[in-house]
Write a protein that holds these residues in place. Structure first.
Motif, PDB file in Angstrom:
ATOM      1  N   ILE A  61      36.893  48.014 -42.590  1.00 28.62           N
ATOM      2  CA  ILE A  61      37.530  47.369 -44.191  1.00 28.62           C
ATOM      3  C   ILE A  61      37.380  45.385 -43.786  1.00 28.62           C
ATOM      4  N   GLU A  62      37.453  45.001 -42.509  1.00 27.00           N
ATOM      5  CA  GLU A  62      37.375  44.090 -42.489  1.00 27.00           C
ATOM      6  C   GLU A  62      36.024  43.757 -42.705  1.00 27.00           C
ATOM      7  N   LYS A  63      35.196  44.214 -42.551  1.00 24.09           N
ATOM      8  CA  LYS A  63      33.484  43.801 -43.300  1.00 24.09           C
ATOM      9  C   LYS A  63      33.683  43.899 -44.349  1.00 24.09           C
ATOM     10  N   LYS A  64      34.293  45.020 -45.413  1.00 21.94           N
ATOM     11  CA  LYS A  64      34.012  45.126 -46.859  1.00 21.94           C
ATOM     12  C   LYS A  64      34.958  43.391 -46.912  1.00 21.94           C
ATOM     13  N   ARG A  67      35.891  40.784 -45.870  1.00 24.29           N
ATOM     14  CA  ARG A  67      35.738  39.320 -45.236  1.00 24.29           C
ATOM     15  C   ARG A  67      35.855  38.124 -45.811  1.00 24.29           C
ATOM     16  N   HIS A  68      35.550  37.856 -47.627  1.00 16.51           N
ATOM     17  CA  HIS A  68      35.646  36.934 -47.667  1.00 16.51           C
ATOM     18  C   HIS A  68      35.573  37.187 -48.831  1.00 16.51           C
ATOM     19  N   ARG A  69      36.704  37.511 -49.424  1.00 16.45           N
ATOM     20  CA  ARG A  69      37.236  37.963 -50.449  1.00 16.45           C
ATOM     21  C   ARG A  69      38.841  37.932 -50.653  1.00 16.45           C
ATOM     22  N   GLY A  70      39.085  36.720 -51.059  1.00 18.47           N
ATOM     23  CA  GLY A  70      40.419  36.110 -51.460  1.00 18.47           C
ATOM     24  C   GLY A  70      41.871  37.108 -51.648  1.00 18.47           C
ATOM     25  N   MET A  71      42.746  37.492 -51.257  1.00 15.75           N
ATOM     26  CA  MET A  71      44.316  38.566 -51.088  1.00 15.75           C
ATOM     27  C   MET A  71      45.296  37.951 -51.112  1.00 15.75           C
ATOM     28  N   GLY A  72      45.210  36.409 -50.285  1.00  9.83           N
ATOM     29  CA  GLY A  72      46.758  36.457 -50.098  1.00  9.83           C
ATOM     30  C   GLY A  72      47.242  36.757 -49.384  1.00  9.83           C
ATOM     31  N   ASP A  73      48.657  36.261 -48.724  1.00 10.19           N
ATOM     32  CA  ASP A  73      49.085  37.522 -47.833  1.00 10.19           C
ATOM     33  C   ASP A  73      49.165  39.209 -47.520  1.00 10.19           C
ATOM     34  N   ALA A 110      42.540  51.134 -52.335  1.00 11.57           N
ATOM     35  CA  ALA A 110      42.101  52.099 -52.796  1.00 11.57           C
ATOM     36  C   ALA A 110      41.055  52.273 -51.878  1.00 11.57           C
ATOM     37  N   SER A 111      40.980  51.487 -50.867  1.00 11.36           N
ATOM     38  CA  SER A 111      39.750  51.649 -49.566  1.00 11.36           C
ATOM     39  C   SER A 111      41.187  52.177 -48.358  1.00 11.36           C
ATOM     40  N   LEU A 112      42.278  51.866 -48.263  1.00  4.06           N
ATOM     41  CA  LEU A 112      43.049  52.039 -47.901  1.00  4.06           C
ATOM     42  C   LEU A 112      43.320  53.495 -47.817  1.00  4.06           C
ATOM     43  N   GLN A 146      44.877  34.366 -60.584  1.00  6.61           N
ATOM     44  CA  GLN A 146      46.248  35.222 -59.764  1.00  6.61           C
ATOM     45  C   GLN A 146      45.345  36.831 -59.687  1.00  6.61           C
ATOM     46  N   ARG A 147      44.334  37.100 -61.244  1.00  5.47           N
ATOM     47  CA  ARG A 147      43.553  37.921 -61.592  1.00  5.47           C
ATOM     48  C   ARG A 147      42.505  38.094 -60.492  1.00  5.47           C
ATOM     49  N   GLY A 148      41.676  37.205 -59.970  1.00  6.30           N
ATOM     50  CA  GLY A 148      40.868  37.693 -58.534  1.00  6.30           C
ATOM     51  C   GLY A 148      41.636  37.848 -57.670  1.00  6.30           C
ATOM     52  N   THR A 149      42.843  37.472 -56.743  1.00  4.62           N
ATOM     53  CA  THR A 149      43.826  37.540 -56.100  1.00  4.62           C
ATOM     54  C   THR A 149      43.616  39.639 -56.264  1.00  4.62           C
ATOM     55  N   ALA A 150      44.636  40.022 -57.413  1.00  5.25           N
ATOM     56  CA  ALA A 150      45.227  41.032 -57.908  1.00  5.25           C
ATOM     57  C   ALA A 150      43.829  41.605 -57.683  1.00  5.25           C
ATOM     58  N   GLU A 151      42.516  41.153 -58.097  1.00  7.84           N
ATOM     59  CA  GLU A 151      41.414  42.593 -58.233  1.00  7.84           C
ATOM     60  C   GLU A 151      41.282  42.625 -56.544  1.00  7.84           C
ATOM     61  N   ASN A 152      41.365  41.686 -55.832  1.00  8.18           N
ATOM     62  CA  ASN A 152      40.667  42.250 -54.735  1.00  8.18           C
ATOM     63  C   ASN A 152      42.109  43.087 -53.994  1.00  8.18           C
ATOM     64  N   ALA A 153      42.697  42.868 -53.867  1.00  6.76           N
ATOM     65  CA  ALA A 153      44.061  43.662 -53.366  1.00  6.76           C
ATOM     66  C   ALA A 153      44.031  44.825 -53.722  1.00  6.76           C
ATOM     67  N   ARG A 154      44.348  45.759 -54.978  1.00  6.00           N
ATOM     68  CA  ARG A 154      43.153  46.586 -55.736  1.00  6.00           C
ATOM     69  C   ARG A 154      42.594  47.284 -55.233  1.00  6.00           C
ATOM     70  N   GLU A 155      41.510  46.338 -54.135  1.00  2.00           N
ATOM     71  CA  GLU A 155      40.337  47.533 -54.354  1.00  2.00           C
ATOM     72  C   GLU A 155      40.581  47.319 -52.622  1.00  2.00           C
ATOM     73  N   LEU A 156      41.056  46.718 -52.083  1.00  6.31           N
ATOM     74  CA  LEU A 156      41.944  47.326 -50.938  1.00  6.31           C
ATOM     75  C   LEU A 156      42.569  47.988 -50.685  1.00  6.31           C
TER      76      LEU A 156
END
Length: 510
Positions: A196-199, A201-207, A185-187, A173-183
């Motif tokens: 965004i897709e390139k950055k 692509r391989h980072r899990g963040m669920g739905d 920020a990018s948005l 959950q902490r890994g997902t939250a970290e990736n989602a928060r970075e997403l």
């Protein structure tokens, strides 16, 4: 004729013999009287007597001293003092320390007795010790097969599994939250969908990825439509109504996108909070199950190694261990016996120390206040040449009305196990008198014909027997009630030589 002569001689001798016996007895009596007068008027006797009148005045004449007669003063040349071991010292006034002897008893040190009860009900699987056996701290005593212990260990094992699962979920959950928060920020920065897709692509963040990118894509499309229609509207190629509709759609998509960002940010915070809470709850269940086993007496290494697969039925084994070094003094447990929490199965005592108990009589109560923390001497008939020490730690405040005594307790070192609980002992206490008195060493006191006496040094190699009245005594000295004055020089060693000479003179007179 000859017979007649013999008869006449015998008759004459018999007659003369009858007259000779009284005459001989009178002569012997006269000679004895002259010898007695001569001895009493000897020129040497006054010189001896002249040196002793001041001392003789303090002597109370008794039949024993009268029997000694002229042997009261003894001469021993100075040259013989060292060979005879003769030594003397002056008598002085000082507080006399009296030795009080009491009868006491050896008992177990009640602070070092363990009454062993099982903490759980169960069946005895194994008995590891026997009566009288010496044990060390943490030694296994008895193994009990307990359902309660088995359930407690299984609960701990399950709690540990749940804790491990909670930790794994929290990590994901902490890994997902970290990736989602970075997403997010990018948005907010307005990166293109391609970047965004390139950055990410391989980072899990669920739905979160899908939900955010859908709303973001809609917003970007609406913004592109507005930008395309804006120029056409100015040139009149499209109606203003169509442009306004496109602009309205863009605003709606932008609002939806912004709401989606806020919603995802809130959900991330809540998910992290729930994950952390799940970890804490799982850790608490592990701690509770662990504490429960510790309360029941399970050791840390035993708790740490719980594994139902490898242990099997032995997971229900409950080990009862020795609380300290000691000796098993009672054993009430046997193999396959059912034991309960209210059943004493063993009693262990540390015999390296024992208690010495005694009752202080009423007349000796004043010494109690001086005994606390002090050492007393202890003796036992089984060890006549040994003297033990015990430190007093308790003196009672209440007198037993029946015995008129007050209890005293002392603790004695018993590393060699010579003092056995139940033994009777003699306790020696030292009581210091408040008033001054004369005392002499025990070695100074001699005895003859039932009379106790000491030898005084008169000077010039002369020693006088001085009869004394004795009082209280201790291990080293005895109190002198009468017969001596302060400053008298008393023979403290070698007195046996003087006594032998006195008896020799006495036998010579007889």
């Amino acid at each position: 004729m000859n017979h007649a002569i013999g008869s006449s001689r015998k008759t004459a001798f018999g007659v003369r013999g009858k007259f000779l016996v009284p005459v001989v007895l009178l002569v012997i009596a006269a000679i004895s009287g002259l010898a007695y007068q001569f001895s009493n008027h000897s020129p040497e006797r006054p010189s001896t007597a002249s040196t002793s009148p001041p001392i003789r005045q303090a002597v109370s004449v008794t039949p024993a001293s009268t029997a000694i007669g002229s042997a009261t003063v003894i001469e021993l040349p100075k040259s013989q003092w060292e060979v005879s071991g003769l030594a003397f010292e002056p008598v002085s006034m000082a507080p006399f320390v009296q030795t009080i002897r009491l009868t006491g008893k050896v008992s177990l040190n009640e602070d070092r007795i363990a009454h062993i009860y099982p903490m759980v009900d169960g069946e005895v699987e194994s008995v590891q010790v026997g009566l009288g056996q010496a044990v060390h701290a943490d030694d296994p005593l008895v193994i009990v097969h307990s359902r309660e212990i088995g359930r407690a260990k299984l609960e701990l094992y399950q709690a540990r599994l749940q804790h491990e699962m909670a930790l794994a979920k929290d990590k994901i959950q902490r890994g997902t939250a970290e990736n989602a928060r970075e997403l997010l920020a990018s948005l907010r920065e307005g990166l293109s969908i391609t970047d965004i897709e390139k950055k990410f692509r391989h980072r899990g963040m669920g739905d979160y990825r899908e939900r955010l990118l859908l709303s973001y894509s809609s917003y970007l499309k609406s913004a592109a439509d507005v930008a395309r229609l804006e120029g056409l509207a100015e040139s009149g190629a499209v109606s203003g109504k169509q442009f306004l509709a496109a602009n309205s759609n863009m605003n709606a998509d932008q609002a939806t996108f912004q709401a989606r960002i806020e919603q995802v940010d809130y959900e991330l915070q809540m998910s992290l909070l729930q994950s952390s809470q799940a970890v804490r709850e799982a850790a608490t269940r592990v701690a509770v199950a662990t504490s429960n086993l510790q309360i029941l007496g399970c050791r840390d290494e035993e708790i740490a190694s719980i594994d139902p697969k490898s242990e099997g039925e032995s997971i229900s084994h409950y080990w009862i261990r020795a609380p300290f070094d000691g000796t098993v003094i009672s054993k009430d447990v046997s193999l396959k016996e059912q034991v309960h929490t209210d059943t004493q199965i063993l009693r262990i005592a540390d015999l390296s120390t024992v208690w010495i108990s005694a009752d202080i009589y009423e007349e000796n109560v004043p010494i109690l206040k001086t005994l606390a923390g002090k050492a007393v001497r202890v003796r036992n008939q089984a060890w006549p040449d040994r003297e033990f020490e015990a430190e007093v730690f308790f003196t009672g405040e209440i007198m037993d009305e029946a015995t008129r005594t007050i209890s005293m307790r002392a603790v004695a070192n018993n590393e060699d196990r010579l003092l056995k609980p139940g033994m009777f002992v003699t306790i020696e206490l030292d009581e210091q008198a408040q008033q001054q008195s004369l005392a002499v060493p025990l070695s100074a006191v001699q005895e003859h014909a039932g009379q106790q006496f000491v030898y005084l040094h008169l000077g010039e190699g002369k020693f006088e027997r001085r009869d004394v009245v004795l009082g209280k005594r201790n291990k080293q000295a005895v109190e002198v009630l009468d017969g001596l004055t302060e400053g008298d020089e008393v023979v403290v060693s070698g007195g046996f030589v003087l006594k032998s000479k006195m008896l020799e003179d006495l036998m010579g007179e007889e």
